[in-house]
Design an enzyme around this catalytic site. Structure first.
Site, PDB file in Angstrom:
ATOM      1  N   HIS A  96     -10.567 -58.987  -6.043  1.00  0.00           N
ATOM      2  CA  HIS A  96     -10.878 -58.718  -7.449  1.00  0.00           C
ATOM      3  C   HIS A  96     -10.034 -57.546  -7.940  1.00  0.00           C
ATOM      4  O   HIS A  96      -9.738 -56.618  -7.185  1.00  0.00           O
ATOM      5  CB  HIS A  96     -12.370 -58.412  -7.611  1.00  0.00           C
ATOM      6  CG  HIS A  96     -12.807 -58.381  -9.041  1.00  0.00           C
ATOM      7  ND1 HIS A  96     -12.604 -57.284  -9.848  1.00  0.00           N
ATOM      8  CD2 HIS A  96     -13.400 -59.326  -9.822  1.00  0.00           C
ATOM      9  CE1 HIS A  96     -13.062 -57.556 -11.067  1.00  0.00           C
ATOM     10  NE2 HIS A  96     -13.546 -58.787 -11.072  1.00  0.00           N
ATOM     11  N   GLU A 166      -7.548 -63.997 -13.092  1.00  0.00           N
ATOM     12  CA  GLU A 166      -8.163 -62.997 -13.956  1.00  0.00           C
ATOM     13  C   GLU A 166      -7.097 -62.060 -14.508  1.00  0.00           C
ATOM     14  O   GLU A 166      -6.684 -61.120 -13.818  1.00  0.00           O
ATOM     15  CB  GLU A 166      -9.164 -62.151 -13.163  1.00  0.00           C
ATOM     16  CG  GLU A 166     -10.322 -62.914 -12.573  1.00  0.00           C
ATOM     17  CD  GLU A 166     -11.398 -61.938 -12.097  1.00  0.00           C
ATOM     18  OE1 GLU A 166     -12.498 -62.020 -12.620  1.00  0.00           O
ATOM     19  OE2 GLU A 166     -11.106 -61.097 -11.239  1.00  0.00           O
TER      20      GLU A 166
END
Length: 249
Positions: A96, A166
Protein backbone atom coordinates in the site's frame (compact mmCIF):
# COMPACT_ATOMS: atom_id res chain seq x y z
CA UNK A 1 -14.92 -7.09 -17.24
CA UNK A 2 -14.54 -10.67 -18.45
CA UNK A 3 -17.13 -13.04 -17.00
CA UNK A 4 -14.34 -15.17 -15.53
CA UNK A 5 -13.17 -12.34 -13.23
CA UNK A 6 -15.27 -12.14 -10.08
CA UNK A 7 -15.86 -8.55 -8.96
CA UNK A 8 -13.70 -7.84 -5.88
CA UNK A 9 -14.30 -5.17 -3.24
CA UNK A 10 -11.78 -4.67 -0.44
CA UNK A 11 -12.35 -2.37 2.52
CA UNK A 12 -9.13 -1.04 4.08
CA UNK A 13 -10.02 0.27 7.53
CA UNK A 14 -6.45 1.55 8.02
CA UNK A 15 -5.68 2.70 11.60
CA UNK A 16 -9.29 3.49 12.46
CA UNK A 17 -12.05 2.30 14.76
CA UNK A 18 -12.63 0.80 18.17
CA UNK A 19 -14.64 -2.30 19.02
CA UNK A 20 -17.81 -0.27 19.57
CA UNK A 21 -18.02 1.54 16.23
CA UNK A 22 -16.44 -1.31 14.27
CA UNK A 23 -19.06 -3.61 15.81
CA UNK A 24 -21.77 -1.26 14.51
CA UNK A 25 -20.16 -1.23 11.05
CA UNK A 26 -19.99 -5.03 11.07
CA UNK A 27 -23.70 -5.23 11.96
CA UNK A 28 -24.44 -3.05 8.90
CA UNK A 29 -22.24 -5.19 6.65
CA UNK A 30 -23.74 -8.44 7.90
CA UNK A 31 -27.22 -7.17 7.04
CA UNK A 32 -26.14 -6.02 3.57
CA UNK A 33 -26.91 -7.80 0.35
CA UNK A 34 -23.67 -9.16 -1.10
CA UNK A 35 -24.20 -10.24 -4.72
CA UNK A 36 -23.20 -13.83 -5.48
CA UNK A 37 -20.82 -12.61 -8.19
CA UNK A 38 -18.94 -10.25 -5.85
CA UNK A 39 -16.13 -11.09 -3.42
CA UNK A 40 -15.87 -8.84 -0.37
CA UNK A 41 -12.85 -8.57 1.95
CA UNK A 42 -12.39 -6.26 4.96
CA UNK A 43 -8.97 -5.33 6.36
CA UNK A 44 -9.23 -4.25 10.01
CA UNK A 45 -6.31 -3.02 12.10
CA UNK A 46 -4.16 -5.94 13.28
CA UNK A 47 -5.49 -5.74 16.85
CA UNK A 48 -9.02 -6.35 15.55
CA UNK A 49 -8.46 -9.17 13.04
CA UNK A 50 -9.75 -11.77 15.49
CA UNK A 51 -12.67 -9.54 16.53
CA UNK A 52 -13.67 -8.87 12.90
CA UNK A 53 -13.43 -12.54 11.88
CA UNK A 54 -15.59 -13.62 14.82
CA UNK A 55 -18.27 -10.97 14.19
CA UNK A 56 -18.38 -10.74 10.38
CA UNK A 57 -20.68 -12.98 8.38
CA UNK A 58 -18.68 -15.75 6.63
CA UNK A 59 -19.71 -14.22 3.25
CA UNK A 60 -17.15 -11.47 3.98
CA UNK A 61 -13.47 -12.44 4.14
CA UNK A 62 -10.91 -10.77 6.40
CA UNK A 63 -7.49 -9.42 5.42
CA UNK A 64 -4.50 -8.09 7.34
CA UNK A 65 -3.15 -4.71 6.24
CA UNK A 66 0.47 -5.85 6.19
CA UNK A 67 2.76 -8.73 7.15
CA UNK A 68 6.46 -9.55 7.37
CA UNK A 69 8.55 -11.73 5.06
CA UNK A 70 9.41 -14.58 7.47
CA UNK A 71 7.51 -17.04 9.66
CA UNK A 72 8.74 -16.16 13.17
CA UNK A 73 11.60 -14.40 14.89
CA UNK A 74 13.02 -11.33 16.58
CA UNK A 75 11.04 -8.77 14.57
CA UNK A 76 9.38 -6.58 17.18
CA UNK A 77 6.04 -5.16 16.09
CA UNK A 78 5.67 -7.37 13.01
CA UNK A 79 3.16 -10.12 12.22
CA UNK A 80 3.62 -13.15 9.99
CA UNK A 81 1.22 -14.73 7.48
CA UNK A 82 0.99 -17.75 9.78
CA UNK A 83 -0.33 -15.55 12.60
CA UNK A 84 -2.77 -13.87 10.24
CA UNK A 85 -4.16 -17.25 9.17
CA UNK A 86 -4.31 -18.37 12.81
CA UNK A 87 -6.68 -15.44 13.48
CA UNK A 88 -8.95 -16.58 10.64
CA UNK A 89 -7.94 -14.05 7.98
CA UNK A 90 -7.27 -15.31 4.46
CA UNK A 91 -5.89 -12.21 2.69
CA UNK A 92 -3.21 -9.59 3.21
CA UNK A 93 -2.77 -6.13 1.67
CA UNK A 94 0.85 -5.56 0.59
CA UNK A 95 2.64 -2.57 -0.93
CA UNK A 96 0.00 0.00 0.00
CA UNK A 97 1.25 3.50 -0.80
CA UNK A 98 1.24 4.39 2.90
CA UNK A 99 3.61 1.47 3.55
CA UNK A 100 5.78 2.59 0.63
CA UNK A 101 5.83 6.34 1.26
CA UNK A 102 5.16 6.80 5.01
CA UNK A 103 7.13 3.77 6.21
CA UNK A 104 9.72 3.60 3.43
CA UNK A 105 9.08 0.05 2.23
CA UNK A 106 11.04 -0.73 -0.93
CA UNK A 107 9.83 -2.61 -3.99
CA UNK A 108 12.28 -5.36 -3.04
CA UNK A 109 10.85 -5.80 0.48
CA UNK A 110 7.29 -5.78 -0.84
CA UNK A 111 8.25 -8.47 -3.36
CA UNK A 112 9.72 -10.63 -0.57
CA UNK A 113 6.55 -10.18 1.50
CA UNK A 114 4.39 -11.18 -1.48
CA UNK A 115 6.42 -14.35 -2.03
CA UNK A 116 6.25 -15.37 1.63
CA UNK A 117 2.54 -14.59 2.07
CA UNK A 118 1.66 -16.65 -1.02
CA UNK A 119 3.89 -19.53 0.12
CA UNK A 120 1.96 -19.55 3.41
CA UNK A 121 -1.38 -19.76 1.59
CA UNK A 122 -2.69 -16.21 1.98
CA UNK A 123 -4.32 -14.33 -0.87
CA UNK A 124 -2.46 -11.10 -1.67
CA UNK A 125 -3.92 -7.72 -2.59
CA UNK A 126 -0.79 -6.20 -4.14
CA UNK A 127 -0.85 -2.41 -4.46
CA UNK A 128 0.89 -0.26 -7.04
CA UNK A 129 0.52 3.36 -8.12
CA UNK A 130 2.23 6.60 -9.06
CA UNK A 131 2.62 9.86 -7.13
CA UNK A 132 1.35 13.19 -8.47
CA UNK A 133 4.78 14.40 -9.62
CA UNK A 134 5.27 11.10 -11.48
CA UNK A 135 1.92 11.45 -13.27
CA UNK A 136 2.70 15.06 -14.16
CA UNK A 137 6.12 14.00 -15.47
CA UNK A 138 4.38 11.49 -17.75
CA UNK A 139 6.01 8.42 -16.17
CA UNK A 140 2.91 6.70 -14.72
CA UNK A 141 3.44 3.68 -16.97
CA UNK A 142 7.15 3.35 -16.12
CA UNK A 143 6.46 3.54 -12.36
CA UNK A 144 3.57 1.07 -12.24
CA UNK A 145 5.29 -1.38 -14.60
CA UNK A 146 8.43 -1.38 -12.42
CA UNK A 147 6.34 -1.97 -9.29
CA UNK A 148 4.35 -4.72 -11.02
CA UNK A 149 7.51 -6.44 -12.26
CA UNK A 150 8.89 -6.83 -8.72
CA UNK A 151 5.57 -8.33 -7.62
CA UNK A 152 5.36 -10.60 -10.68
CA UNK A 153 8.90 -11.88 -10.09
CA UNK A 154 7.68 -13.18 -6.72
CA UNK A 155 4.42 -14.81 -7.83
CA UNK A 156 4.17 -18.46 -8.84
CA UNK A 157 0.37 -18.78 -8.65
CA UNK A 158 -1.59 -15.75 -9.86
CA UNK A 159 -4.95 -17.20 -8.81
CA UNK A 160 -4.29 -15.89 -5.27
CA UNK A 161 -3.29 -12.38 -6.36
CA UNK A 162 -5.42 -9.29 -6.87
CA UNK A 163 -3.59 -6.27 -8.31
CA UNK A 164 -4.74 -2.93 -6.85
CA UNK A 165 -3.95 0.21 -8.84
CA UNK A 166 -3.96 3.18 -6.50
CA UNK A 167 -2.80 6.51 -7.89
CA UNK A 168 -1.17 7.98 -4.78
CA UNK A 169 -2.44 11.48 -5.64
CA UNK A 170 -6.02 10.19 -5.35
CA UNK A 171 -5.76 8.45 -1.96
CA UNK A 172 -7.59 10.29 0.79
CA UNK A 173 -7.49 13.53 -1.20
CA UNK A 174 -11.00 13.50 -2.60
CA UNK A 175 -9.45 13.48 -6.09
CA UNK A 176 -10.49 10.41 -8.01
CA UNK A 177 -8.92 9.29 -11.27
CA UNK A 178 -11.59 9.68 -13.93
CA UNK A 179 -13.08 6.39 -15.08
CA UNK A 180 -11.14 6.93 -18.32
CA UNK A 181 -7.83 7.48 -16.47
CA UNK A 182 -8.41 4.35 -14.39
CA UNK A 183 -9.38 2.27 -17.42
CA UNK A 184 -6.31 3.46 -19.36
CA UNK A 185 -3.88 2.32 -16.63
CA UNK A 186 -5.76 -0.94 -15.96
CA UNK A 187 -5.73 -1.77 -19.67
CA UNK A 188 -1.98 -1.11 -19.85
CA UNK A 189 -1.38 -3.25 -16.76
CA UNK A 190 -3.32 -6.10 -18.34
CA UNK A 191 -1.21 -5.65 -21.46
CA UNK A 192 1.95 -5.80 -19.33
CA UNK A 193 0.78 -9.08 -17.74
CA UNK A 194 0.04 -10.50 -21.19
CA UNK A 195 3.49 -9.58 -22.50
CA UNK A 196 5.49 -10.47 -19.39
CA UNK A 197 3.57 -13.28 -17.68
CA UNK A 198 0.96 -14.91 -19.91
CA UNK A 199 -2.26 -14.25 -21.77
CA UNK A 200 -4.13 -16.55 -19.36
CA UNK A 201 -2.89 -14.62 -16.32
CA UNK A 202 -3.73 -11.30 -17.99
CA UNK A 203 -7.28 -12.48 -18.68
CA UNK A 204 -7.93 -13.99 -15.24
CA UNK A 205 -6.16 -11.61 -12.83
CA UNK A 206 -8.39 -9.04 -11.20
CA UNK A 207 -7.11 -5.47 -11.36
CA UNK A 208 -8.97 -3.26 -8.90
CA UNK A 209 -8.94 0.51 -8.41
CA UNK A 210 -8.27 2.42 -5.20
CA UNK A 211 -8.24 6.15 -4.57
CA UNK A 212 -11.14 8.10 -3.05
CA UNK A 213 -13.77 5.61 -4.25
CA UNK A 214 -17.23 6.59 -2.96
CA UNK A 215 -20.82 5.53 -3.37
CA UNK A 216 -21.14 8.37 -5.90
CA UNK A 217 -18.14 7.46 -8.08
CA UNK A 218 -18.21 3.67 -7.94
CA UNK A 219 -20.81 2.81 -10.59
CA UNK A 220 -19.12 4.58 -13.49
CA UNK A 221 -15.70 3.24 -12.47
CA UNK A 222 -17.13 -0.29 -12.21
CA UNK A 223 -18.53 -0.04 -15.75
CA UNK A 224 -15.01 0.15 -17.24
CA UNK A 225 -14.01 -3.12 -18.94
CA UNK A 226 -10.70 -3.53 -17.09
CA UNK A 227 -11.80 -2.32 -13.64
CA UNK A 228 -12.56 -5.51 -11.70
CA UNK A 229 -13.42 -3.94 -8.36
CA UNK A 230 -12.13 -1.57 -5.70
CA UNK A 231 -9.87 -1.16 -2.72
CA UNK A 232 -11.77 1.33 -0.59
CA UNK A 233 -10.33 3.41 2.24
CA UNK A 234 -12.41 6.02 4.08
CA UNK A 235 -15.74 5.00 2.54
CA UNK A 236 -15.29 1.41 3.79
CA UNK A 237 -15.95 2.68 7.34
CA UNK A 238 -19.31 4.15 6.31
CA UNK A 239 -22.66 2.62 5.33
CA UNK A 240 -22.01 3.71 1.71
CA UNK A 241 -19.55 0.79 1.50
CA UNK A 242 -22.65 -1.31 0.86
CA UNK A 243 -23.36 0.78 -2.28
CA UNK A 244 -19.80 0.17 -3.46
CA UNK A 245 -20.17 -3.58 -2.90
CA UNK A 246 -23.21 -3.39 -5.18
CA UNK A 247 -21.57 -1.16 -7.82
CA UNK A 248 -22.09 -3.76 -10.58
CA UNK A 249 -25.75 -4.39 -9.80
Amino acid sequence: MAPSRKFFVGGNWKMNGRKKNLGELITTLNAAKVPADTEVVCAPPTAYIDFARQKLDPKIAVAAQNCYKVTNGAFTGEISPGMIKDCGATWVVLGHSERRHVFGESDELIGQKVAHALSEGLGVIACIGEKLDEREAGITEKVVFEQTKVIADNVKDWSKVVLAYEPVWAIGTGKTATPQQAQEVHEKLRGWLKSNVSDAVAQSTRIIYGGSVTGATCKELASQPDVDGFLVGGASLKPEFVDIINAKQ
